[in-house]
Motif scaffolding. Sequence first.
Motif, PDB file in Angstrom:
ATOM      1  N   SER A   1     -10.812  63.023  -3.341  1.00 36.49           N
ATOM      2  CA  SER A   1     -10.438  61.983  -2.375  1.00 36.49           C
ATOM      3  C   SER A   1      -8.921  61.885  -2.291  1.00 36.49           C
ATOM      4  O   SER A   1      -8.207  62.254  -3.226  1.00 36.49           O
ATOM      5  CB  SER A   1     -11.033  60.637  -2.798  1.00 36.49           C
ATOM      6  OG  SER A   1     -10.457  60.199  -4.016  1.00 36.49           O
TER       7      SER A   1
ATOM      8  N   GLY B   1      -8.907  52.850  -4.561  1.00 40.81           N
ATOM      9  CA  GLY B   1     -10.000  53.808  -4.428  1.00 40.81           C
ATOM     10  C   GLY B   1     -11.324  53.277  -4.961  1.00 40.81           C
ATOM     11  O   GLY B   1     -12.350  53.309  -4.249  1.00 40.81           O
TER      12      GLY B   1
ATOM     13  N   ARG C   1     -12.704  50.486  -2.760  1.00 38.99           N
ATOM     14  CA  ARG C   1     -13.206  51.036  -1.496  1.00 38.99           C
ATOM     15  C   ARG C   1     -14.571  51.701  -1.704  1.00 38.99           C
ATOM     16  O   ARG C   1     -15.503  51.512  -0.910  1.00 38.99           O
ATOM     17  CB  ARG C   1     -12.206  52.062  -0.952  1.00 38.99           C
ATOM     18  CG  ARG C   1     -12.620  52.710   0.362  1.00 38.99           C
ATOM     19  CD  ARG C   1     -11.803  53.937   0.672  1.00 38.99           C
ATOM     20  NE  ARG C   1     -11.965  54.972  -0.355  1.00 38.99           N
ATOM     21  CZ  ARG C   1     -11.444  56.195  -0.272  1.00 38.99           C
ATOM     22  NH1 ARG C   1     -10.699  56.517   0.781  1.00 38.99           N
ATOM     23  NH2 ARG C   1     -11.635  57.075  -1.230  1.00 38.99           N
ATOM     24  N   ASP C   2     -14.705  52.481  -2.775  1.00 36.14           N
ATOM     25  CA  ASP C   2     -15.975  53.156  -3.039  1.00 36.14           C
ATOM     26  C   ASP C   2     -17.083  52.153  -3.331  1.00 36.14           C
ATOM     27  O   ASP C   2     -18.221  52.323  -2.882  1.00 36.14           O
ATOM     28  CB  ASP C   2     -15.819  54.112  -4.226  1.00 36.14           C
ATOM     29  CG  ASP C   2     -14.903  55.293  -3.906  1.00 36.14           C
ATOM     30  OD1 ASP C   2     -14.754  55.608  -2.708  1.00 36.14           O
ATOM     31  OD2 ASP C   2     -14.338  55.885  -4.840  1.00 36.14           O
TER      32      ASP C   2
ATOM     33  N   ARG D   1     -18.359  50.711  -0.143  1.00 32.03           N
ATOM     34  CA  ARG D   1     -19.201  51.659   0.584  1.00 32.03           C
ATOM     35  C   ARG D   1     -20.594  51.758  -0.020  1.00 32.03           C
ATOM     36  O   ARG D   1     -21.582  51.907   0.692  1.00 32.03           O
ATOM     37  CB  ARG D   1     -18.547  53.047   0.582  1.00 32.03           C
ATOM     38  CG  ARG D   1     -17.293  53.150   1.432  1.00 32.03           C
ATOM     39  CD  ARG D   1     -16.707  54.557   1.335  1.00 32.03           C
ATOM     40  NE  ARG D   1     -15.539  54.709   2.204  1.00 32.03           N
ATOM     41  CZ  ARG D   1     -14.804  55.821   2.285  1.00 32.03           C
ATOM     42  NH1 ARG D   1     -15.130  56.874   1.519  1.00 32.03           N
ATOM     43  NH2 ARG D   1     -13.771  55.889   3.085  1.00 32.03           N
ATOM     44  N   ILE D   2     -20.677  51.678  -1.335  1.00 30.53           N
ATOM     45  CA  ILE D   2     -21.956  51.879  -2.020  1.00 30.53           C
ATOM     46  C   ILE D   2     -22.841  50.648  -1.943  1.00 30.53           C
ATOM     47  O   ILE D   2     -24.043  50.753  -1.672  1.00 30.53           O
ATOM     48  CB  ILE D   2     -21.719  52.241  -3.509  1.00 30.53           C
ATOM     49  CG1 ILE D   2     -20.908  53.530  -3.629  1.00 30.53           C
ATOM     50  CG2 ILE D   2     -23.051  52.400  -4.241  1.00 30.53           C
ATOM     51  CD1 ILE D   2     -20.358  53.756  -5.023  1.00 30.53           C
TER      52      ILE D   2
ATOM     53  N   LEU E   1     -18.079  55.945  -9.606  1.00 30.04           N
ATOM     54  CA  LEU E   1     -18.114  55.270  -8.312  1.00 30.04           C
ATOM     55  C   LEU E   1     -17.890  56.263  -7.173  1.00 30.04           C
ATOM     56  O   LEU E   1     -18.564  56.198  -6.131  1.00 30.04           O
ATOM     57  CB  LEU E   1     -17.052  54.173  -8.271  1.00 30.04           C
ATOM     58  CG  LEU E   1     -17.298  52.955  -9.165  1.00 30.04           C
ATOM     59  CD1 LEU E   1     -16.060  52.066  -9.222  1.00 30.04           C
ATOM     60  CD2 LEU E   1     -18.500  52.153  -8.669  1.00 30.04           C
ATOM     61  N   ARG E   2     -16.963  57.184  -7.372  1.00 25.26           N
ATOM     62  CA  ARG E   2     -16.673  58.187  -6.336  1.00 25.26           C
ATOM     63  C   ARG E   2     -17.880  59.081  -6.084  1.00 25.26           C
ATOM     64  O   ARG E   2     -18.257  59.351  -4.935  1.00 25.26           O
ATOM     65  CB  ARG E   2     -15.479  59.033  -6.798  1.00 25.26           C
ATOM     66  CG  ARG E   2     -14.993  60.064  -5.777  1.00 25.26           C
ATOM     67  CD  ARG E   2     -13.910  59.520  -4.888  1.00 25.26           C
ATOM     68  NE  ARG E   2     -14.427  58.740  -3.782  1.00 25.26           N
ATOM     69  CZ  ARG E   2     -14.847  59.279  -2.633  1.00 25.26           C
ATOM     70  NH1 ARG E   2     -14.828  60.572  -2.438  1.00 25.26           N
ATOM     71  NH2 ARG E   2     -15.262  58.513  -1.666  1.00 25.26           N
TER      72      ARG E   2
ATOM     73  N   THR F   1     -20.783  57.672  -4.021  1.00 24.48           N
ATOM     74  CA  THR F   1     -20.648  57.600  -2.567  1.00 24.48           C
ATOM     75  C   THR F   1     -21.294  58.799  -1.886  1.00 24.48           C
ATOM     76  O   THR F   1     -21.592  58.757  -0.695  1.00 24.48           O
ATOM     77  CB  THR F   1     -19.166  57.537  -2.144  1.00 24.48           C
ATOM     78  OG1 THR F   1     -18.496  58.735  -2.584  1.00 24.48           O
ATOM     79  CG2 THR F   1     -18.487  56.327  -2.755  1.00 24.48           C
ATOM     80  N   GLU F   2     -21.493  59.889  -2.635  1.00 31.51           N
ATOM     81  CA  GLU F   2     -22.070  61.105  -2.072  1.00 31.51           C
ATOM     82  C   GLU F   2     -23.432  61.424  -2.651  1.00 31.51           C
ATOM     83  O   GLU F   2     -24.311  61.931  -1.957  1.00 31.51           O
ATOM     84  CB  GLU F   2     -21.125  62.290  -2.345  1.00 31.51           C
ATOM     85  CG  GLU F   2     -19.738  62.134  -1.759  1.00 31.51           C
ATOM     86  CD  GLU F   2     -19.725  62.237  -0.248  1.00 31.51           C
ATOM     87  OE1 GLU F   2     -20.678  62.813   0.306  1.00 31.51           O
ATOM     88  OE2 GLU F   2     -18.770  61.732   0.374  1.00 31.51           O
TER      89      GLU F   2
END
Length: 459
Positions: free
Chosen positions: A111, A392, A395-396, A399-400, A448-449, A452-453
Amino acid sequence: MPLRRGATPRTPPAVRPRPVSSAAEIDAGRVAKSRARSARDIPDWMRIVLNGTVIVVFWNHLWFSDLSDRSLLEAAESGSLLTQATFIGLGLAMGAALWRLGIERLRPLLSWPILLCAGWLALTILTSVEPLLSIRRSILLLIAAMLAAGILVVARSARQFALTLAGSALIIVVSSFLAVALVPHLAVHSAFDVQAEPEHAGLWRGIFPHKNEAGSVMVILILVGLYVAATASRFYGWTIVVLSAIFLIGTNSKTAMATLPVILVVTGLTQVFRGGAMRVLLLVAPILAFSVISIGSVFIPPVKDLLEAILKDATYTGRSEIWQFAVENILNRPLQGWGYGAFWLTERTMYGSATISTWVNSARHAHNAFLDAALTTGLPGLLFALLAYVYGPLRDLSRIAAGRTLDPTLMLFVRLWLFAMISASFESVLFNGNNPTCCMVMLAIFGLRLRTEHALVSR
């Protein structure tokens, strides 16, 4: 176009129908794909052993330190050979595991906040006052980051992740209790410690080199215990919580003891107030509050006066002297900083000035992660660190789980992150791969990152 006289019309080529795969061919393809996945799989016992070893090393890899050894007062530019060998060995093992499972699983970590922070850190290594020292110490941080990310990929499920954490936690806390009981001269602070204050005598440190580090790890173990209780086993989870809480009291680590209830209350409120803006405000407020209380006690007169009226020691056991010294040196190199790992515990700091007090010139870090980031990577480095470590993850998280409750794994990540961000006001936990809180906050941020995927360690 019209045909010429006598020409024979051309027959259009026949269209061959696409062959329809039979049920047997479809089954054969599925079996082939399953075999390909199995060929790249890793047995569960190997996953547990690898992750468990890494987690134990993250929490402590230098057991039973003799704090009466006067060599601890010398400059430590060469580093610990045991630490270097341990991290290199684990890095090779984790690298092999990631290669087998598929290195592409780490792609979501690329990211822009993480890349900006890593890129600037690499640049300041080249402009360091001690480039070779910065390179050597940055390798340890890089390996620690890879290990933190690798744990999340290697863990097959949330239950396996929780049980691995539980086993590692029990190793640490039980060993610490046994150390206090059997070898107190190596597990309890004494008046002969060369790197501790006289008032620390009698406080527990267990297998750790200092009671504050022991206290920080006990808070982490309490958070882990709550996760284990919610995910895998209530018995093991609450056993870890109780044992860790008792040992935390024995350390009398004031920062850790004050931070724990704040973390539990704030993260509990995030389950009630689920709106994105409100949740972010709840998580950011204690970080800002602790930052003002710490640095504000030195540079904001009203805050200093208020703390002196409330607290017995508004200098936080001499930390204010280190903070003033750090700010003075930040102003000397505000853009590029001094270089990663190239300031504290070097001959320049320890012996460069006869006017520096013993407490300052023997300090291992600035006792404030944000000051250390500015000191070693410059003011731009501090900005990029805030983007990677604060913006970061928030933000993640939005989103989650915007508008939804946090599942146990997300709650663990958020609690570990919040603990590190609050601790950053009193300890250097952002760029220190040798620090347990730093390693766990990297795991939380990467978790956390990745969430998101993918649904890693969430099943």
